[in-house]
Design a protein around this motif. Structure first.
Motif, PDB file in Angstrom:
ATOM      1  N   TRP A  66       7.572   0.034  -8.991  1.00 53.09           N
ATOM      2  CA  TRP A  66       7.209   0.652  -7.725  1.00 53.09           C
ATOM      3  C   TRP A  66       8.220   0.246  -6.668  1.00 53.09           C
ATOM      4  O   TRP A  66       8.690  -0.886  -6.641  1.00 53.09           O
ATOM      5  CB  TRP A  66       5.815   0.192  -7.289  1.00 53.09           C
ATOM      6  CG  TRP A  66       4.725   0.738  -8.144  1.00 53.09           C
ATOM      7  CD1 TRP A  66       4.475   0.426  -9.451  1.00 53.09           C
ATOM      8  CD2 TRP A  66       3.735   1.688  -7.767  1.00 53.09           C
ATOM      9  NE1 TRP A  66       3.396   1.120  -9.916  1.00 53.09           N
ATOM     10  CE2 TRP A  66       2.920   1.914  -8.882  1.00 53.09           C
ATOM     11  CE3 TRP A  66       3.454   2.385  -6.595  1.00 53.09           C
ATOM     12  CZ2 TRP A  66       1.838   2.794  -8.869  1.00 53.09           C
ATOM     13  CZ3 TRP A  66       2.376   3.257  -6.577  1.00 53.09           C
ATOM     14  CH2 TRP A  66       1.579   3.452  -7.702  1.00 53.09           C
ATOM     15  N   LEU A  67       8.506   1.195  -5.780  1.00 54.65           N
ATOM     16  CA  LEU A  67       9.405   0.909  -4.668  1.00 54.65           C
ATOM     17  C   LEU A  67       8.594   0.752  -3.395  1.00 54.65           C
ATOM     18  O   LEU A  67       7.604   1.448  -3.196  1.00 54.65           O
ATOM     19  CB  LEU A  67      10.398   2.060  -4.467  1.00 54.65           C
ATOM     20  CG  LEU A  67      11.377   2.295  -5.596  1.00 54.65           C
ATOM     21  CD1 LEU A  67      12.143   3.585  -5.339  1.00 54.65           C
ATOM     22  CD2 LEU A  67      12.365   1.143  -5.702  1.00 54.65           C
ATOM     23  N   CYS A  68       9.057  -0.165  -2.539  1.00 49.95           N
ATOM     24  CA  CYS A  68       8.329  -0.359  -1.287  1.00 49.95           C
ATOM     25  C   CYS A  68       9.300  -0.701  -0.170  1.00 49.95           C
ATOM     26  O   CYS A  68      10.262  -1.451  -0.376  1.00 49.95           O
ATOM     27  CB  CYS A  68       7.298  -1.468  -1.450  1.00 49.95           C
ATOM     28  SG  CYS A  68       6.241  -1.642  -0.017  1.00 49.95           S
ATOM     29  N   ASP A  69       9.041  -0.134   1.008  1.00 55.42           N
ATOM     30  CA  ASP A  69       9.921  -0.370   2.155  1.00 55.42           C
ATOM     31  C   ASP A  69       9.840  -1.785   2.674  1.00 55.42           C
ATOM     32  O   ASP A  69      10.792  -2.305   3.225  1.00 55.42           O
ATOM     33  CB  ASP A  69       9.549   0.571   3.311  1.00 55.42           C
ATOM     34  CG  ASP A  69      10.125   1.956   3.135  1.00 55.42           C
ATOM     35  OD1 ASP A  69       9.602   2.892   3.755  1.00 55.42           O
ATOM     36  OD2 ASP A  69      11.098   2.090   2.373  1.00 55.42           O
ATOM     37  N   TRP A  70       8.668  -2.381   2.559  1.00 61.36           N
ATOM     38  CA  TRP A  70       8.452  -3.620   3.301  1.00 61.36           C
ATOM     39  C   TRP A  70       8.574  -4.898   2.492  1.00 61.36           C
ATOM     40  O   TRP A  70       8.219  -5.963   2.968  1.00 61.36           O
ATOM     41  CB  TRP A  70       7.054  -3.580   3.958  1.00 61.36           C
ATOM     42  CG  TRP A  70       6.753  -2.263   4.569  1.00 61.36           C
ATOM     43  CD1 TRP A  70       5.733  -1.422   4.239  1.00 61.36           C
ATOM     44  CD2 TRP A  70       7.484  -1.593   5.610  1.00 61.36           C
ATOM     45  NE1 TRP A  70       5.784  -0.291   5.011  1.00 61.36           N
ATOM     46  CE2 TRP A  70       6.852  -0.367   5.851  1.00 61.36           C
ATOM     47  CE3 TRP A  70       8.628  -1.927   6.350  1.00 61.36           C
ATOM     48  CZ2 TRP A  70       7.306   0.535   6.810  1.00 61.36           C
ATOM     49  CZ3 TRP A  70       9.079  -1.026   7.305  1.00 61.36           C
ATOM     50  CH2 TRP A  70       8.420   0.191   7.520  1.00 61.36           C
ATOM     51  N   SER A  77      12.854  -0.927  -1.505  1.00 60.28           N
ATOM     52  CA  SER A  77      13.239   0.476  -1.676  1.00 60.28           C
ATOM     53  C   SER A  77      14.748   0.680  -1.669  1.00 60.28           C
ATOM     54  O   SER A  77      15.247   1.693  -2.152  1.00 60.28           O
ATOM     55  CB  SER A  77      12.596   1.335  -0.593  1.00 60.28           C
ATOM     56  OG  SER A  77      12.860   0.787   0.678  1.00 60.28           O
ATOM     57  N   ARG A 101       0.820  -1.208   0.000  1.00 62.41           N
ATOM     58  CA  ARG A 101       0.000   0.000   0.000  1.00 62.41           C
ATOM     59  C   ARG A 101       0.854   1.257   0.000  1.00 62.41           C
ATOM     60  O   ARG A 101       0.503   2.265  -0.596  1.00 62.41           O
ATOM     61  CB  ARG A 101      -0.895   0.014   1.244  1.00 62.41           C
ATOM     62  CG  ARG A 101      -2.344  -0.170   0.927  1.00 62.41           C
ATOM     63  CD  ARG A 101      -3.232   0.060   2.101  1.00 62.41           C
ATOM     64  NE  ARG A 101      -2.572   0.055   3.379  1.00 62.41           N
ATOM     65  CZ  ARG A 101      -3.236   0.097   4.539  1.00 62.41           C
ATOM     66  NH1 ARG A 101      -4.544   0.116   4.539  1.00 62.41           N
ATOM     67  NH2 ARG A 101      -2.592   0.101   5.671  1.00 62.41           N
ATOM     68  N   GLU A 102       1.986   1.159   0.736  1.00 62.40           N
ATOM     69  CA  GLU A 102       2.832   2.345   0.876  1.00 62.40           C
ATOM     70  C   GLU A 102       3.894   2.438  -0.204  1.00 62.40           C
ATOM     71  O   GLU A 102       4.892   3.139  -0.030  1.00 62.40           O
ATOM     72  CB  GLU A 102       3.499   2.336   2.256  1.00 62.40           C
ATOM     73  CG  GLU A 102       2.508   2.542   3.371  1.00 62.40           C
ATOM     74  CD  GLU A 102       3.156   2.335   4.723  1.00 62.40           C
ATOM     75  OE1 GLU A 102       4.377   2.548   4.811  1.00 62.40           O
ATOM     76  OE2 GLU A 102       2.452   1.937   5.656  1.00 62.40           O
ATOM     77  N   ALA A 103       3.697   1.737  -1.289  1.00 64.41           N
ATOM     78  CA  ALA A 103       4.700   1.796  -2.345  1.00 64.41           C
ATOM     79  C   ALA A 103       4.570   3.102  -3.096  1.00 64.41           C
ATOM     80  O   ALA A 103       3.490   3.663  -3.224  1.00 64.41           O
ATOM     81  CB  ALA A 103       4.509   0.615  -3.291  1.00 64.41           C
ATOM     82  N   ILE A 104       5.714   3.576  -3.624  1.00 62.09           N
ATOM     83  CA  ILE A 104       5.665   4.791  -4.439  1.00 62.09           C
ATOM     84  C   ILE A 104       6.145   4.466  -5.844  1.00 62.09           C
ATOM     85  O   ILE A 104       7.007   3.606  -6.032  1.00 62.09           O
ATOM     86  CB  ILE A 104       6.495   5.930  -3.814  1.00 62.09           C
ATOM     87  CG1 ILE A 104       7.975   5.554  -3.751  1.00 62.09           C
ATOM     88  CG2 ILE A 104       5.980   6.276  -2.440  1.00 62.09           C
ATOM     89  CD1 ILE A 104       8.827   6.704  -3.246  1.00 62.09           C
ATOM     90  N   PRO A 105       5.581   5.131  -6.828  1.00 60.56           N
ATOM     91  CA  PRO A 105       5.950   4.798  -8.202  1.00 60.56           C
ATOM     92  C   PRO A 105       7.344   5.318  -8.543  1.00 60.56           C
ATOM     93  O   PRO A 105       7.730   6.412  -8.153  1.00 60.56           O
ATOM     94  CB  PRO A 105       4.885   5.515  -9.033  1.00 60.56           C
ATOM     95  CG  PRO A 105       4.393   6.613  -8.179  1.00 60.56           C
ATOM     96  CD  PRO A 105       4.558   6.188  -6.760  1.00 60.56           C
TER      97      PRO A 105
END
Lengths: 389, 121
Positions: free
Chosen positions: A132-136, A154, A122-126
């Motif tokens: 898309w990058l994602c922390d988790w 990320s 959900r918290e991914a950024i394009p």
């Protein structure tokens, strides 16, 4: 057991044999491009999806259909006993119930895993395009069927990016998200078969290897080394999701790295030959023997006590005795009833005959023989009934 | 307050707030939707998490910072050195320089820093 479940089990037997064959072929043909090996698996999935029996006289397989019928009979027998013992409420189809329970569990499990994954990203950024990058996320993967996105951790190294993208794009080109979903649904339906599960896991591994192959097709040795570097870095976590995500580091890393660094060479002719051999093997294991049509035998009844039937002697004394010369052409088929009492068999045959004037006669003949078919004392052939139509 | 580590994306989000604070949460939602394509609920979720960590504060719709960016990264680094190098700054520096030599610039900067700190103490 409902016919559907029996058929399902029957089909899983058929496919089980096929799966074993594919496992063998895979081991033998490991030098082939993985893309071709995936076609073997496609044959298995088609077999599972279409429970149609291909029959021919030239078959080396045993008759699976009888297995299905036996299962049905066993369960029906069970049902009968429970039905007489208790109320109709308890008359359940256990086979169907267990199967539905298993299927629901598998689907539920996969659904939950998928939802958890969606929540994670959900918290991914394009980044760009469909990246898309994602922390988790611990490893990069593909998610989504209609507009699939490639999710990356990320902290992915910039230099690894083109290789990861190449790999995931190869998955998309092959249509792997859809293939995996179809395979998964079939696996869920045949959840009771361990061979199908094995096929599912190995299929996904082969898909990964095929993607590595495709991504590295044009790469020289240096780029291949860089690809393997990226692979290693991504391989900390090997969490895999069953549904529509395809992770970069699924499948044993060592095997994949070796395959990329030392791609097996294979000549065109060999591939062609392998295709022919595989097809023949699979065909041999698919074609089933023709099953004789179930034709009810002309009524043969075996009884403890014979019913009352006038013996040849008695028949002669009734008014029904006719003239044997009336028996002409037999117009209709014969029906024979055999009555067995001890060692004696009385065969009564009924047929319709017609004389030269066109009258039809219903004629009975009786024959007394021993069980072996030897005739008994002279009274072998006499007409005991003859009615004018 | 124990875990002052931020993910890379969380850090970007925190930067957004530090650049604009004090800012309304609805404005924040708008910016995140534009830049990150985040849903409203997502923005609120991450904001709450950072507030719980003690970085920011959300008073009835207005987001303010409880510590400056520099202050945060100082604590963050301290915590990192504490957990990874047992609190030993020299050990950290050795690892940081990779056992290699510092550039001239770095030496000058480092000496200046040490002098300043030494003077304060």
């Amino acid at each position: 057991m409902s016919a559907a479940i029996a058929q399902l089990m029957e089909n899983s037997l058929r496919s089980g044999l096929l799966i074993l064959a594919v496992l063998l072929l895979r081991a033998v043909l490991h030098k082939l491009p993985k893309r071709n090996l995936c076609m073997l698996w496609t044959a298995v999935w088609l077999r599972l999806a279409l429970p149609v029996a291909i029959r021919s006289r030239f078959s080396i397989l045993p008759n699976w259909t009888s297995f299905g019928q036996t299962l049905s009979a066993v369960n029906d027998g069970q049902q009968l006993t429970t039905a007489t013992a208790s109320s109709p409420v308890h008359d359940m189809d256990w086979g169907l119930t267990v199967w539905i329970a298993g299927l629901s569990s598998v689907l539920l499990f996969a659904l939950i895993r998928w939802l958890l994954l969606k929540r994670k990203v959900r918290e991914a950024i394009p980044l760009r395009d469909r990246l898309w990058l994602c922390d988790w996320v611990e490893t990069s993967f593909l998610l989504g069927l209609f507009r699939p996105r490639i999710y990356l951790p990320s902290d992915t190294t910039e230099s690894d990016l083109p290789y990861i993208v190449a790999h995931e794009t190869a998955h998309l080109r092959h249509g792997d998200p859809w293939r995996t979903l179809a395979a998964f649904l079939l696996t869920a339906i045949y959840w009771f078969s361990p061979l199908v599960w094995i096929a599912f896991f190995l299929y996904r591994r082969d898909l990964e290897l095929a993607c590595d192959e495709r991504a590295c097709r044009e790469y020289d040795a240096d780029r291949r080394a860089a690809y393997v570097d990226a692979l290693m870095r991504a391989a900390n976590s090997t969490r895999s999701v069953w549904t529509s995500s395809l992770s970069f580091s699924a499948a044993p890393v060592k095997k994949r790295a070796l395959a990329v660094l030392h791609p097996p060479k294979c000549r065109r002719g060999v591939v062609f030959l392998a295709a022919i051999v595989s097809t023949s093997v699979l065909l041999c294991l698919t074609v089933e023997p023709t099953v004789a049509e179930f034709v009810p035998e002309p009524a043969t009844e075996t009884m403890e006590e014979p019913t009352v039937i006038p013996s040849a002697d008695q028949a002669k004394e009734t008014d029904l005795i006719g003239d044997s010369s009336k028996k002409e052409d037999i117009l209709s088929g014969e029906d024979t009833i055999r009555l067995i009492q001890g060692e004696e068999v009385i065969s009564i045959t009924e047929f319709i005959s017609e004389d030269e004037t066109g009258n039809a006669y219903l004629t009975f003949t009786a024959e007394r023989t021993t069980r072996n078919g030897d005739s008994i004392t002279g009274d072998d052939y006499s007409e005991i009934g003859d009615e004018t139509e | 307050m124990s875990e002052l580590q931020l993910g890379i994306i969380e850090a970007k989000f925190a930067d957004l707030i530090w650049e604009r604070e004090p800012v309304t949460s609805s404005e924040l939602v708008r910016v995140c939707a534009e830049r990150f394509q985040w849903k409203r609920t997502t923005t609120h979720t991450v904001l709450k998490r950072l507030c719980d960590k003690g970085l920011f504060e959300n008073n009835s719709g207005t987001v303010t910072a409880k510590m400056t960016r520099d202050a945060f990264y100082t604590r963050h680094s301290r915590q990192y050195v504490a957990s990874t190098f047992g609190g030993s700054l020299p050990a950290f520096l050795t690892a940081f320089t990779g056992g290699g030599r510092l550039t001239e610039e770095e030496r000058v900067e480092l000496l200046a820093l040490l002098d300043r700190d030494g003077g304060d103490q």
